[in-house]
Design a protein around this motif. Structure first.
Motif, PDB file in Angstrom:
ATOM      1  N   PHE A 272       0.833  -1.192   0.000  1.00 36.19           N
ATOM      2  CA  PHE A 272       0.000   0.000   0.000  1.00 36.19           C
ATOM      3  C   PHE A 272       0.879   1.258   0.000  1.00 36.19           C
ATOM      4  CE2 PHE A 272       0.783  -1.697   4.164  1.00 36.19           C
ATOM      5  CZ  PHE A 272       1.126  -0.618   4.952  1.00 36.19           C
ATOM      6  N   ILE A 273       0.264   2.356  -0.393  1.00 37.32           N
ATOM      7  CA  ILE A 273       0.935   3.653  -0.450  1.00 37.32           C
ATOM      8  C   ILE A 273       0.452   4.513   0.717  1.00 37.32           C
ATOM      9  CG2 ILE A 273       1.301   5.759  -1.795  1.00 37.32           C
ATOM     10  CD1 ILE A 273       2.650   3.341  -2.996  1.00 37.32           C
ATOM     11  N   VAL A 274       1.400   5.104   1.437  1.00 41.81           N
ATOM     12  CA  VAL A 274       1.080   5.985   2.561  1.00 41.81           C
ATOM     13  C   VAL A 274       1.528   7.397   2.212  1.00 41.81           C
ATOM     14  CG1 VAL A 274       1.410   6.465   5.000  1.00 41.81           C
ATOM     15  CG2 VAL A 274       1.358   4.098   4.196  1.00 41.81           C
ATOM     16  N   PRO A 275       0.631   8.348   1.992  1.00 40.75           N
ATOM     17  CA  PRO A 275       1.034   9.740   1.738  1.00 40.75           C
ATOM     18  C   PRO A 275       1.674  10.343   2.978  1.00 40.75           C
ATOM     19  CG  PRO A 275      -1.245   9.338   1.070  1.00 40.75           C
ATOM     20  CD  PRO A 275      -0.822   8.164   1.885  1.00 40.75           C
ATOM     21  N   HIS A 276       2.670  11.194   2.752  1.00 33.89           N
ATOM     22  CA  HIS A 276       3.320  11.894   3.866  1.00 33.89           C
ATOM     23  C   HIS A 276       2.462  13.102   4.234  1.00 33.89           C
ATOM     24  CE1 HIS A 276       7.422  10.115   2.442  1.00 33.89           C
ATOM     25  NE2 HIS A 276       6.595   9.205   2.919  1.00 33.89           N
ATOM     26  N   ALA A 277       1.274  12.841   4.721  1.00 35.39           N
ATOM     27  CA  ALA A 277       0.332  13.903   5.068  1.00 35.39           C
ATOM     28  C   ALA A 277      -0.590  13.402   6.164  1.00 35.39           C
ATOM     29  CB  ALA A 277      -0.472  14.346   3.849  1.00 35.39           C
ATOM     30  N   ARG A 278      -1.184  14.341   6.872  1.00 34.63           N
ATOM     31  CA  ARG A 278      -2.121  14.019   7.941  1.00 34.63           C
ATOM     32  C   ARG A 278      -3.374  14.853   7.752  1.00 34.63           C
ATOM     33  NH1 ARG A 278       0.808  15.306  12.079  1.00 34.63           N
ATOM     34  NH2 ARG A 278       1.640  13.220  12.473  1.00 34.63           N
ATOM     35  N   TRP A 279      -4.529  14.219   7.885  1.00 40.57           N
ATOM     36  CA  TRP A 279      -5.795  14.921   7.716  1.00 40.57           C
ATOM     37  C   TRP A 279      -6.126  15.666   9.000  1.00 40.57           C
ATOM     38  CZ3 TRP A 279      -8.421  15.826   3.416  1.00 40.57           C
ATOM     39  CH2 TRP A 279      -9.711  16.355   3.518  1.00 40.57           C
ATOM     40  N   ALA A 280      -6.200  16.976   8.908  1.00 42.77           N
ATOM     41  CA  ALA A 280      -6.482  17.793  10.078  1.00 42.77           C
ATOM     42  C   ALA A 280      -7.220  19.047   9.643  1.00 42.77           C
ATOM     43  CB  ALA A 280      -5.185  18.181  10.810  1.00 42.77           C
ATOM     44  N   LYS A 281      -8.212  19.428  10.434  1.00 38.26           N
ATOM     45  CA  LYS A 281      -9.003  20.639  10.186  1.00 38.26           C
ATOM     46  C   LYS A 281      -9.630  20.628   8.796  1.00 38.26           C
ATOM     47  CE  LYS A 281      -6.080  23.355  13.296  1.00 38.26           C
ATOM     48  NZ  LYS A 281      -5.169  24.542  13.429  1.00 38.26           N
ATOM     49  N   GLY A 282     -10.066  19.445   8.364  1.00 40.57           N
ATOM     50  CA  GLY A 282     -10.778  19.348   7.101  1.00 40.57           C
ATOM     51  C   GLY A 282      -9.918  19.364   5.862  1.00 40.57           C
ATOM     52  N   LYS A 283      -8.599  19.235   6.016  1.00 39.62           N
ATOM     53  CA  LYS A 283      -7.722  19.218   4.846  1.00 39.62           C
ATOM     54  C   LYS A 283      -6.465  18.418   5.157  1.00 39.62           C
ATOM     55  CE  LYS A 283      -5.364  23.556   6.045  1.00 39.62           C
ATOM     56  NZ  LYS A 283      -4.984  24.912   5.566  1.00 39.62           N
ATOM     57  N   ALA A 284      -5.741  18.041   4.086  1.00 43.24           N
ATOM     58  CA  ALA A 284      -4.505  17.264   4.240  1.00 43.24           C
ATOM     59  C   ALA A 284      -3.330  18.215   4.466  1.00 43.24           C
ATOM     60  CB  ALA A 284      -4.268  16.413   2.999  1.00 43.24           C
ATOM     61  N   GLU A 285      -2.624  18.000   5.555  1.00 41.80           N
ATOM     62  CA  GLU A 285      -1.445  18.801   5.880  1.00 41.80           C
ATOM     63  C   GLU A 285      -0.187  17.977   5.636  1.00 41.80           C
ATOM     64  OE1 GLU A 285      -1.812  20.157   9.877  1.00 41.80           O
ATOM     65  OE2 GLU A 285      -3.496  21.509   9.435  1.00 41.80           O
ATOM     66  N   LYS A 286       0.708  18.495   4.820  1.00 39.98           N
ATOM     67  CA  LYS A 286       1.932  17.778   4.474  1.00 39.98           C
ATOM     68  C   LYS A 286       2.852  17.680   5.675  1.00 39.98           C
ATOM     69  CE  LYS A 286       5.683  17.648   1.078  1.00 39.98           C
ATOM     70  NZ  LYS A 286       6.304  18.329  -0.088  1.00 39.98           N
ATOM     71  N   LEU A 287       3.471  16.523   5.846  1.00 42.23           N
ATOM     72  CA  LEU A 287       4.398  16.293   6.958  1.00 42.23           C
ATOM     73  C   LEU A 287       5.815  16.608   6.500  1.00 42.23           C
ATOM     74  CD1 LEU A 287       2.984  12.906   8.304  1.00 42.23           C
ATOM     75  CD2 LEU A 287       2.471  15.219   9.100  1.00 42.23           C
ATOM     76  N   ALA A 288       6.495  17.474   7.235  1.00 41.57           N
ATOM     77  CA  ALA A 288       7.858  17.861   6.879  1.00 41.57           C
ATOM     78  C   ALA A 288       8.885  17.212   7.799  1.00 41.57           C
ATOM     79  CB  ALA A 288       8.005  19.384   6.914  1.00 41.57           C
TER      80      ALA A 288
END
Length: 292
Positions: free
Chosen positions: A131-147
């Motif tokens: 599976f593919i895991v995006p480097h992002a987290r869903w927060a406040k109704g949108k995807a936030e990129k993880l740095a």
């Protein structure tokens, strides 16, 4: 299709040579798998002993409290069994290997390709998923990129644990899993066994009050007063409390504040008459009585 998309779809060429350390590791991995299969065939599991181990493990409060999860999704809550329970059941069943690995990390596109697998070495039943895991987290109704690299690692680990749980449950017998779930639920409901239900109710109320949840909110959720809470109610409250402690769900999501209607806001405050007043004397009455 653009050149960049075609280039991304083309797999990277394997290196022309393999280092000595890599070759040794490959040989060691092959030998380890062969040895595990051989041992599993020579020492097959005793199902009666496996069931006894499972029941002993599920009778422990430390495992039962970590056996179930609960988190919000949309307007409802999702609940199920945790990876901790899956690993413990695999240990008790025996002759099972499992793991999760990051196969590739793409910093340009911000994603990781991962694989979770479980293998019953005795029956040769193997289940795996990539599976593919995006480097992002869903927060406040949108995807936030993880740095942060640590955030990326934790995000990959959390997603990998969920897939690994499903792979382990795939190779375990359904009846075995259901017996374990029932045993853990019974452990949560009965507590330590020698503690009276009234004491367990009091402890439950105290634990919830410590996180800002009143007994009125709990009674509203369960639909009955605390004196009539059953063992199943206490088990459910234990799961919810542990989920709040782990941050899977918030107290407001499980116990929303009661809505105040317009009529309640505009209604005049009720003034008790003399017949409905408290039998305890007021401070002025107590003072005048003292000088009489």
């Amino acid at each position: 299709m653009s050149y960049q998309q075609i280039e991304r779809m083309t797999p990277a060429a394997a290196p022309a040579r393999v280092g000595q350390g890599t070759a040794v590791e490959q040989s060691r991995a092959v030998a380890e798998v062969q040895a595990a299969v051989l041992v599993a065939r020579q020492f097959p599991r005793d199902e009666a002993m496996a069931i006894a181990k499972m029941r002993t493990a599920c009778a422990q409060q430390e495992l039962a409290q970590r056996a179930f999860f609960r988190f919000p999704r949309g307007t409802s809550n999702v609940s199920g069994e945790t990876i901790q329970l899956a690993k413990e059941l695999a240990r008790c069943w025996g002759n099972i290997q499992f793991g999760v690995a990051e196969l590739r990390r793409d910093e340009e596109y911000g994603e990781s390709e991962m694989q979770a697998w479980a293998w019953d070495m005795e029956s040769n039943e193997r289940s795996s998923t990539t599976f593919i895991v995006p480097h992002a987290r869903w927060a406040k109704g949108k995807a936030e990129k993880l740095a942060d690299f640590r955030d990326v690692y934790e995000n990959n680990a959390n997603n990998g644990a969920r897939r690994l749980r499903e792979m382990i449950f795939t190779v375990l017998p359904v009846w075995y899993i259901e017996q374990a779930k029932s045993a853990c639920a019974k452990t949560l409901a009965t507590g330590s066994g020698d503690v009276p239900r009234a004491q367990r109710i009091a402890d439950c109320v105290g634990a919830y009050e410590a996180v800002g949840i009143t007994v009125d909110q709990i009674e509203t959720k369960l639909g009955r007063p605390s004196a009539k809470w059953t063992d199943m109610d206490l088990g459910q409250l234990q799961v919810i409390y542990q989920s709040i402690q782990r941050g899977e769900v918030t107290a407001d999501e499980e116990f929303p504040a009661p809505r105040v209607t317009v009529d309640e806001i505009t209604a005049p405050a009720a003034v008790p008459d003399a017949e409905q007043s408290s039998t305890w004397p007021t401070a002025a009455q107590a003072g005048s009585g003292a000088h009489a």
